[in-house]
Design a protein around this motif. Structure first.
Motif, PDB file in Angstrom:
ATOM      1  N   TYR A  23       0.847  -1.193   0.000  1.00 36.02           N
ATOM      2  CA  TYR A  23       0.000   0.000   0.000  1.00 36.02           C
ATOM      3  C   TYR A  23       0.882   1.242   0.000  1.00 36.02           C
ATOM      4  O   TYR A  23       1.808   1.368   0.813  1.00 36.02           O
ATOM      5  CB  TYR A  23      -0.916   0.006   1.227  1.00 36.02           C
ATOM      6  CG  TYR A  23      -1.836  -1.198   1.287  1.00 36.02           C
ATOM      7  CD1 TYR A  23      -3.113  -1.151   0.749  1.00 36.02           C
ATOM      8  CD2 TYR A  23      -1.411  -2.386   1.876  1.00 36.02           C
ATOM      9  CE1 TYR A  23      -3.953  -2.258   0.798  1.00 36.02           C
ATOM     10  CE2 TYR A  23      -2.244  -3.494   1.928  1.00 36.02           C
ATOM     11  CZ  TYR A  23      -3.509  -3.426   1.384  1.00 36.02           C
ATOM     12  OH  TYR A  23      -4.334  -4.523   1.427  1.00 36.02           O
ATOM     13  N   VAL A  60     -11.755  -1.866   7.162  1.00 33.96           N
ATOM     14  CA  VAL A  60     -10.745  -0.929   6.660  1.00 33.96           C
ATOM     15  C   VAL A  60      -9.863  -0.493   7.827  1.00 33.96           C
ATOM     16  O   VAL A  60     -10.351   0.048   8.830  1.00 33.96           O
ATOM     17  CB  VAL A  60     -11.410   0.291   5.992  1.00 33.96           C
ATOM     18  CG1 VAL A  60     -10.339   1.263   5.500  1.00 33.96           C
ATOM     19  CG2 VAL A  60     -12.298  -0.156   4.837  1.00 33.96           C
ATOM     20  N   TRP A  61      -8.582  -0.748   7.698  1.00 26.75           N
ATOM     21  CA  TRP A  61      -7.627  -0.353   8.747  1.00 26.75           C
ATOM     22  C   TRP A  61      -7.043   1.006   8.388  1.00 26.75           C
ATOM     23  O   TRP A  61      -6.539   1.219   7.286  1.00 26.75           O
ATOM     24  CB  TRP A  61      -6.526  -1.406   8.862  1.00 26.75           C
ATOM     25  CG  TRP A  61      -5.492  -1.082   9.906  1.00 26.75           C
ATOM     26  CD1 TRP A  61      -5.713  -0.561  11.146  1.00 26.75           C
ATOM     27  CD2 TRP A  61      -4.076  -1.245   9.795  1.00 26.75           C
ATOM     28  NE1 TRP A  61      -4.540  -0.392  11.831  1.00 26.75           N
ATOM     29  CE2 TRP A  61      -3.506  -0.814  11.023  1.00 26.75           C
ATOM     30  CE3 TRP A  61      -3.233  -1.725   8.801  1.00 26.75           C
ATOM     31  CZ2 TRP A  61      -2.129  -0.834  11.256  1.00 26.75           C
ATOM     32  CZ3 TRP A  61      -1.869  -1.758   9.040  1.00 26.75           C
ATOM     33  CH2 TRP A  61      -1.322  -1.318  10.256  1.00 26.75           C
ATOM     34  N   ASP A  62      -7.089   1.922   9.337  1.00 21.31           N
ATOM     35  CA  ASP A  62      -6.627   3.290   9.087  1.00 21.31           C
ATOM     36  C   ASP A  62      -5.138   3.483   9.338  1.00 21.31           C
ATOM     37  O   ASP A  62      -4.658   4.615   9.429  1.00 21.31           O
ATOM     38  CB  ASP A  62      -7.433   4.283   9.930  1.00 21.31           C
ATOM     39  CG  ASP A  62      -7.275   4.023  11.426  1.00 21.31           C
ATOM     40  OD1 ASP A  62      -6.551   3.068  11.798  1.00 21.31           O
ATOM     41  OD2 ASP A  62      -7.887   4.758  12.228  1.00 21.31           O
ATOM     42  N   ARG A  63      -4.394   2.384   9.478  1.00 18.61           N
ATOM     43  CA  ARG A  63      -2.933   2.415   9.633  1.00 18.61           C
ATOM     44  C   ARG A  63      -2.511   3.098  10.945  1.00 18.61           C
ATOM     45  O   ARG A  63      -1.503   3.796  11.010  1.00 18.61           O
ATOM     46  CB  ARG A  63      -2.274   3.117   8.436  1.00 18.61           C
ATOM     47  CG  ARG A  63      -2.586   2.449   7.122  1.00 18.61           C
ATOM     48  CD  ARG A  63      -2.169   3.266   5.911  1.00 18.61           C
ATOM     49  NE  ARG A  63      -0.740   3.518   5.844  1.00 18.61           N
ATOM     50  CZ  ARG A  63      -0.027   3.508   4.710  1.00 18.61           C
ATOM     51  NH1 ARG A  63      -0.622   3.230   3.559  1.00 18.61           N
ATOM     52  NH2 ARG A  63       1.257   3.780   4.722  1.00 18.61           N
ATOM     53  N   GLU A  65      -3.123   4.933   1.155  1.00 20.59           N
ATOM     54  CA  GLU A  65      -3.962   3.770   0.861  1.00 20.59           C
ATOM     55  C   GLU A  65      -4.168   2.952   2.134  1.00 20.59           C
ATOM     56  O   GLU A  65      -3.207   2.663   2.853  1.00 20.59           O
ATOM     57  CB  GLU A  65      -3.327   2.900  -0.226  1.00 20.59           C
ATOM     58  CG  GLU A  65      -3.243   3.581  -1.578  1.00 20.59           C
ATOM     59  CD  GLU A  65      -2.588   2.701  -2.631  1.00 20.59           C
ATOM     60  OE1 GLU A  65      -2.847   2.917  -3.826  1.00 20.59           O
ATOM     61  OE2 GLU A  65      -1.808   1.798  -2.247  1.00 20.59           O
ATOM     62  N   GLN A  66      -5.416   2.583   2.393  1.00 25.96           N
ATOM     63  CA  GLN A  66      -5.748   1.859   3.616  1.00 25.96           C
ATOM     64  C   GLN A  66      -6.070   0.398   3.299  1.00 25.96           C
ATOM     65  O   GLN A  66      -6.900   0.119   2.431  1.00 25.96           O
ATOM     66  CB  GLN A  66      -6.941   2.521   4.312  1.00 25.96           C
ATOM     67  CG  GLN A  66      -6.652   3.945   4.768  1.00 25.96           C
ATOM     68  CD  GLN A  66      -7.834   4.583   5.465  1.00 25.96           C
ATOM     69  OE1 GLN A  66      -8.975   4.178   5.276  1.00 25.96           O
ATOM     70  NE2 GLN A  66      -7.564   5.593   6.285  1.00 25.96           N
ATOM     71  N   GLN A  73      -7.697  -3.224   3.270  1.00 26.66           N
ATOM     72  CA  GLN A  73      -9.026  -3.785   3.523  1.00 26.66           C
ATOM     73  C   GLN A  73      -8.845  -5.245   3.928  1.00 26.66           C
ATOM     74  O   GLN A  73      -8.292  -6.045   3.172  1.00 26.66           O
ATOM     75  CB  GLN A  73      -9.906  -3.665   2.286  1.00 26.66           C
ATOM     76  CG  GLN A  73     -10.154  -2.219   1.873  1.00 26.66           C
ATOM     77  CD  GLN A  73     -11.147  -2.095   0.730  1.00 26.66           C
ATOM     78  OE1 GLN A  73     -12.008  -2.963   0.551  1.00 26.66           O
ATOM     79  NE2 GLN A  73     -11.040  -1.024  -0.037  1.00 26.66           N
TER      80      GLN A  73
END
Length: 233
Positions: free
Chosen positions: A118, A188-191, A122-123, A125
């Motif tokens: 990523y 969705v992971w927002d990092r 970009e997050q 999924q």
């Protein structure tokens, strides 16, 4: 002396030729009666031919009604009960299912990401895929209350889906042998790092610049056979 009569040359001989008979029609344009008779005969023969053709079509020589074969009646089809298609996505609402519970040794859980790396912004999924590797249909709790997604790098855990989970549900799913069942909606992971203390506040972003992370998923106590690696830039 008496006058002598003048000598005149003999008169030229006139040849007569036989007059050829003209074959052109009479000046008034009428044809001979023989021509009209031939035309009437041709018209009559044409009418007779048409009548004979019509009779042959209607009568059809060589066929009889007794030889005609009637088509067999169409076989009646009975509506068979519609078979229930196996589920392919995990339910998003609470459900119940009857059946024997799945043997953990016959359930394959796989961690899934939409990409392998990523770029900045970009997050990832995150999803899960569950497959019954046994021979019989079995029941498993695959609701969000029984799922846990964990992201780690090395020995350090950076994020858990259960840290700030809300509206978790139990969903009993019938697993058909060999038919994978996957997440209906990915997470969705927002990092960022997660903890139970940061559910409502700001979170620290995780390291990027090509850092390697691993996703592990557990469903109803059954952990994924392997982790899914991905890179953050």
């Amino acid at each position: 002396m008496p006058r002598r009569a003048a000598c005149l040359p003999p008169a030229p001989h006139r040849w007569t030729y036989p007059v050829a008979m003209s074959t052109n029609p009479a000046p008034n344009g009428r044809l001979s009666p023989a021509v009209y008779r031939r035309r009437r005969l041709m018209v009559l023969l044409g009418v007779v031919a048409v009548i004979v053709a019509i009779v042959l079509v209607i009568v059809r020589p060589g066929s009889s009604q007794g030889d005609e074969k009637t088509a067999p009646p169409a076989a009646k089809t009975t509506d068979s009960p519609a078979s229930t298609a196996p589920e392919t996505v995990l339910p998003t609402e609470e459900t119940a299912a009857d059946g024997a519970p799945c043997d953990p040794s016959q359930v394959l859980v796989e961690a899934v990401t939409d990409m392998g790396q990523y770029q900045a912004g970009e997050q990832p999924q995150l999803s899960v895929s569950i497959t019954n590797t046994g021979k019989n249909v079995c029941v498993l709790n695959a609701g969000t209350a029984a799922q846990e997604f964990t992201i780690s790098s090395g020995d350090e855990v950076y994020w858990r889906s259960s840290d700030c989970q809300s509206d978790a549900i139990d969903a009993q799913v019938s697993l058909t042998p060999g038919t994978p069942v996957s997440s209906a909606v990915p997470i969705v992971w927002d990092r960022t790092r997660s903890s139970t203390d940061t559910c409502t506040g700001a979170r620290e972003a995780v390291p990027a610049d090509g850092a390697s992370y691993h996703l592990e998923v557990t469903v109803d106590g059954i952990a994924s056979a392997e982790t899914k690696q991905f890179l953050l830039y």
